[in-house]
Write an enzyme that holds these catalytic residues in place. Structure first.
Site, PDB file in Angstrom:
ATOM      1  CB  ALA A  60      -0.886  -0.015   1.239  1.00  0.00           C
ATOM      2  N   GLY A  99       0.521  -5.140   0.741  1.00  0.00           N
ATOM      3  CA  GLY A  99      -0.636  -5.241  -0.154  1.00  0.00           C
ATOM      4  C   GLY A  99      -0.284  -5.932  -1.457  1.00  0.00           C
ATOM      5  CD  GLU A 102      -2.633  -7.682   2.710  1.00  0.00           C
ATOM      6  OE1 GLU A 102      -2.400  -6.505   2.346  1.00  0.00           O
ATOM      7  OE2 GLU A 102      -3.179  -7.952   3.792  1.00  0.00           O
ATOM      8  CD  GLU A 122       1.509  -5.755   5.455  1.00  0.00           C
ATOM      9  OE1 GLU A 122       2.372  -6.611   5.731  1.00  0.00           O
ATOM     10  OE2 GLU A 122       0.776  -5.831   4.455  1.00  0.00           O
TER      11      GLU A 122
HETATM   12  N1  T1G Z   1       4.668   3.365  -0.080  1.00  0.00           N
HETATM   13  C1  T1G Z   1       5.091   4.534  -0.627  1.00  0.00           C
HETATM   14  N2  T1G Z   1       6.308   4.723  -1.173  1.00  0.00           N
HETATM   15  C2  T1G Z   1       7.145   3.660  -1.163  1.00  0.00           C
HETATM   16  C3  T1G Z   1       6.781   2.412  -0.618  1.00  0.00           C
HETATM   17  C4  T1G Z   1       5.476   2.290  -0.069  1.00  0.00           C
HETATM   18  N3  T1G Z   1       5.025   1.134   0.451  1.00  0.00           N
HETATM   19  N4  T1G Z   1       7.835   1.567  -0.773  1.00  0.00           N
HETATM   20  C5  T1G Z   1       8.805   2.265  -1.378  1.00  0.00           C
HETATM   21  N5  T1G Z   1       8.403   3.522  -1.615  1.00  0.00           N
HETATM   22  C6  T1G Z   1       9.179   4.584  -2.273  1.00  0.00           C
HETATM   23  C7  T1G Z   1      10.328   5.037  -1.397  1.00  0.00           C
HETATM   24  O1  T1G Z   1       9.877   6.019  -0.480  1.00  0.00           O
HETATM   25  C8  T1G Z   1      11.283   5.604  -2.433  1.00  0.00           C
HETATM   26  O2  T1G Z   1      10.765   6.892  -2.809  1.00  0.00           O
HETATM   27  C9  T1G Z   1      11.069   4.681  -3.635  1.00  0.00           C
HETATM   28  O3  T1G Z   1       9.782   4.056  -3.447  1.00  0.00           O
HETATM   29  C10 T1G Z   1      12.128   3.609  -3.729  1.00  0.00           C
HETATM   30  O4  T1G Z   1      12.139   2.986  -2.447  1.00  0.00           O
HETATM   31  C11 T1G Z   1      -2.635  -3.005   2.878  1.00  0.00           C
HETATM   32  C12 T1G Z   1      -1.180  -1.667   4.652  1.00  0.00           C
HETATM   33  C13 T1G Z   1      10.057  -1.994  -2.064  1.00  0.00           C
HETATM   34  C14 T1G Z   1      12.053  -3.154  -1.059  1.00  0.00           C
HETATM   35  O5  T1G Z   1       6.642  -2.022   3.916  1.00  0.00           O
HETATM   36  O6  T1G Z   1      10.665  -2.212   1.524  1.00  0.00           O
HETATM   37  O7  T1G Z   1       0.964  -2.777   2.230  1.00  0.00           O
HETATM   38  O8  T1G Z   1      12.792   8.221  -2.130  1.00  0.00           O
HETATM   39  O9  T1G Z   1      14.500   3.653  -1.873  1.00  0.00           O
HETATM   40  O10 T1G Z   1      15.854   0.190  -1.899  1.00  0.00           O
HETATM   41  O11 T1G Z   1      -1.702  -4.779   4.096  1.00  0.00           O
HETATM   42  O12 T1G Z   1      11.033   0.394  -0.732  1.00  0.00           O
HETATM   43  O13 T1G Z   1      12.518   7.449  -4.499  1.00  0.00           O
HETATM   44  O14 T1G Z   1      10.967   9.229  -3.566  1.00  0.00           O
HETATM   45  O15 T1G Z   1      13.274   1.821  -0.592  1.00  0.00           O
HETATM   46  O16 T1G Z   1      14.814  -0.535  -4.147  1.00  0.00           O
HETATM   47  C15 T1G Z   1       4.033  -2.588   3.136  1.00  0.00           C
HETATM   48  C16 T1G Z   1       8.253  -0.826   1.846  1.00  0.00           C
HETATM   49  C17 T1G Z   1       3.266  -1.313   3.088  1.00  0.00           C
HETATM   50  C18 T1G Z   1       7.531  -2.158   1.718  1.00  0.00           C
HETATM   51  C19 T1G Z   1      12.340  -1.171  -2.568  1.00  0.00           C
HETATM   52  N6  T1G Z   1       5.188  -2.512   2.256  1.00  0.00           N
HETATM   53  N7  T1G Z   1       9.221  -0.618   0.803  1.00  0.00           N
HETATM   54  O17 T1G Z   1      13.582  -0.858  -1.969  1.00  0.00           O
HETATM   55  O18 T1G Z   1      13.985   1.451  -3.001  1.00  0.00           O
HETATM   56  S1  T1G Z   1       1.846  -1.357   4.172  1.00  0.00           S
HETATM   57  C20 T1G Z   1       6.419  -2.220   2.740  1.00  0.00           C
HETATM   58  C21 T1G Z   1      10.399  -1.303   0.772  1.00  0.00           C
HETATM   59  C22 T1G Z   1       0.741  -2.389   3.339  1.00  0.00           C
HETATM   60  C23 T1G Z   1      -1.350  -3.667   3.282  1.00  0.00           C
HETATM   61  C24 T1G Z   1      -0.461  -2.800   4.103  1.00  0.00           C
HETATM   62  C25 T1G Z   1      11.379  -0.871  -0.281  1.00  0.00           C
HETATM   63  C26 T1G Z   1      11.437  -1.823  -1.492  1.00  0.00           C
HETATM   64  P1  T1G Z   1      11.855   8.023  -3.284  1.00  0.00           P
HETATM   65  P2  T1G Z   1      13.549   2.503  -1.878  1.00  0.00           P
HETATM   66  P3  T1G Z   1      14.662   0.034  -2.784  1.00  0.00           P
END
Ligand code: T1G
Length: 479
Positions: A60, A99, A102, A122
């Site tokens: 998400a 998500g 999911e 999450e």
């Molecule tokens: N939301 C918004 N922006 C995100 C994002 C996210 N989930 N994940 C990454 N970004 C942006 C980040 O801020 C950066 O932006 C760019 O993407 C590259 O990220 C409903 C509620 C995917 C392994 O916890 O682990 O789903 O700085 O520098 O090193 O149940 O990003 O370029 O402007 O980290 O290649 C759960 C979080 C969400 C995964 C990539 N998901 N992300 O790593 O690049 S909650 C997460 C990561 C959810 C559902 C629930 C990593 C990555 P900018 P990066 P990277």
């Protein structure tokens, strides 16, 4: 368009496209829901859903968490996929997280590329899966694996996902493999939500609770996730989802989730500013002066990142001490399986130890890491200044001393920066890049590029007492 649809011979191809990581926001949820209706209208045989840019979906869009949720909500969208008479197959490359995982679990089938990763992280953002993960994952992989994956938040690789039953196959070309899946086989797979929930196991939950209280002390989300998984086992699927959603929404606006989101985005905001990104000098050979605890740790971090490293010391005893310390760090990494014997040998091959500063003549970067005495630092930097290429970057690992004063005595003060590592230097993520009054953009940019190469989080600091980390520590100790 964040979701594009096309069909060929009754097979639908749905592409998630919200660069850079296909974060799932309102537009992508809307597009997915439309894709379900489109596939049903055209009575397609199957839909293959995959992400653009070599990533399935990172979860998400955490940027949306601070505003009220907008319809369509992800649980409803995923239920529409799960319940559709057109079976969906998730072709997963890169990452399918939160998500994203999911979405994949709401599909009839999942096929992963060998280097892809899937998980529900999450809890690392202070929330719990909010779109069916706590109900679908246990149905697919059983209670033990689901509890571990959800409460610890650690993604798993393709082979582990296949052996856990989370994905059906690991294929180099998941989209092609999804196209080749036999229709009868696909038709026999029941929707995930119709799988029986695993039987309750009180001992498992009791042990998991104790483990979380120890390993994730103080963190609310992991324990709440455990509660939701446990409660969900005895609820009809859709009621389990409502309960999960309620807890997710409650945690999302809580202080821990807000703090963890802040850290998540702050760490990413610490990347090099856009105007610096392409100025870095490429560092292939780095010199570390001083093979004590910090110097050896820095040298090891550079070796582990694949660089050629020269460690300079004052005498043979110093060199021996440096070699012994770096040897111990190598042994520890071997023992923990972080590197194998071949990598250890390669690292040793790329390291030279010497008392001769002439060895630094071919280096692009030098980091002095000797004890905190300004006179000694002046002497060492002057020696490096005399032998190193004019465009090489000179860095000091000083924790407290004045970088400007060190730079002022050199032929070209613009090439001096601070690179302040934290002990143990090869492990701690933080790397303070100290910008001297005359530090050039190229020197600073080289610092940022080195941080990225070392897998560290760079933070730009000015020249002041203790820079940032130690300054905070000093106030903390006073308090
Ligand atoms: N939301 C918004 N922006 C995100 C994002 C996210 N989930 N994940 C990454 N970004 C942006 C980040 O801020 C950066 O932006 C760019 O993407 C590259 O990220 C409903 C509620 C995917 C392994 O916890 O682990 O789903 O700085 O520098 O090193 O149940 O990003 O370029 O402007 O980290 O290649 C759960 C979080 C969400 C995964 C990539 N998901 N992300 O790593 O690049 S909650 C997460 C990561 C959810 C559902 C629930 C990593 C990555 P900018 P990066 P990277």
């Amino acid at each position: 368009m964040q979701v594009t649809m096309r069909s060929e011979n009754h097979v639908g191809y749905v592409t998630l496209s919200n660069p850079p990581v296909n974060a799932i926001g309102q537009a992508l949820r809307q597009g997915l829901l439309e894709a379900v209706r489109w596939a049903e209208r055209d009575r397609l045989d199957r839909v293959i859903v995959f992400g653009a840019g070599g990533v399935f979906a990172a979860g998400a869009d955490a940027k949306e968490f601070d505003s009220p949720p907008q319809a369509p909500h992800l649980p409803e969208v995923l239920n529409a996929i799960d319940e559709s008479f057109v079976p969906w197959i998730a072709a997963i490359e890169g990452v399918a997280l939160g998500g994203g995982a999911e979405i994949a679990m709401a599909c009839r089938m999942r096929i992963m590329a060998p280097d892809a990763r899937i998980g529900l992280p999450e809890v690392t953002l202070g929330v719990i899966p909010g779109a069916g993960g706590t109900a679908r994952l246990p149905r697919l992989v059983g209670l033990q694996k689901a509890v571990e994956m959800i409460t610890m938040g650690k993604p798993i690789g393709a082979q582990e996902a296949r052996s856990a039953g989370l994905v059906h196959a690991v294929e180099d070309d998941p989209i092609e493999a999804a196209f080749m899946v036999n229709s009868e086989e696909l038709g026999c797979i029941v929707p995930t939500w119709e799988f029986h929930a695993p039987a309750h196991d009180p001992d498992l939950f009791r042990m998991a609770r104790e483990n979380l209280k120890a390993k994730m002390a103080g963190q609310e989300a992991p324990l709440r996730a455990l509660e939701v998984i446990e409660a969900g086992l005895s609820l009809p699927f859709h009621q389990a989802l409502m309960q999960e959603r309620q807890v997710f929404l409650e945690l999302k606006t809580g202080p821990q989730a807000k703090a963890l989101r802040h850290i998540f985005f702050a760490q990413r905001a610490a990347k090099a500013p856009a105007h610096l990104r392409d100025l870095a000098l490429e560092v292939r050979h780095a010199v570390v002066v001083g093979g004590g605890t910090m110097g050896a740790g820095i040298a090891y971090a550079l070796l582990a990142a694949g660089l050629q490293v020269t460690v300079l010391e004052a005498d043979a005893a110093g060199l021996q001490r440096a070699e012994d310390t770096i040897g111990k760090l190598t042994e520890a990494s071997l023992k923990r399986g972080i590197i194998d014997a071949a990598q250890a040998a390669d690292q040793r091959r790329r390291m030279t130890l010497s008392t001769e500063y002439s060895e630094a003549a071919s280096a692009q970067l030098a980091i002095e890491a000797v004890f905190e005495d300004m006179a000694v630092k002046h002497e060492i930097l002057a020696k490096l200044d005399a032998v190193m290429p004019a465009d090489a970057v000179l860095a000091t690992n000083t924790s407290y001393l004045d970088v400007n004063e060190m730079a002022a005595r050199l032929m070209d003060p613009t090439r001096v920066i601070g690179l302040h590592f934290f002990a143990p230097a090869h492990i701690m993520k933080l790397l303070e890049i100290v910008q001297g009054a005359q530090s050039s953009d190229r020197a600073i940019s080289t610092g940022y590029a080195l941080a990225k190469r070392l897998g560290k989080v760079p933070v730009l600091a000015g020249v002041c007492d203790g820079f940032i980390g130690n300054r905070i520590l000093a106030r903390y100790r006073e308090a």
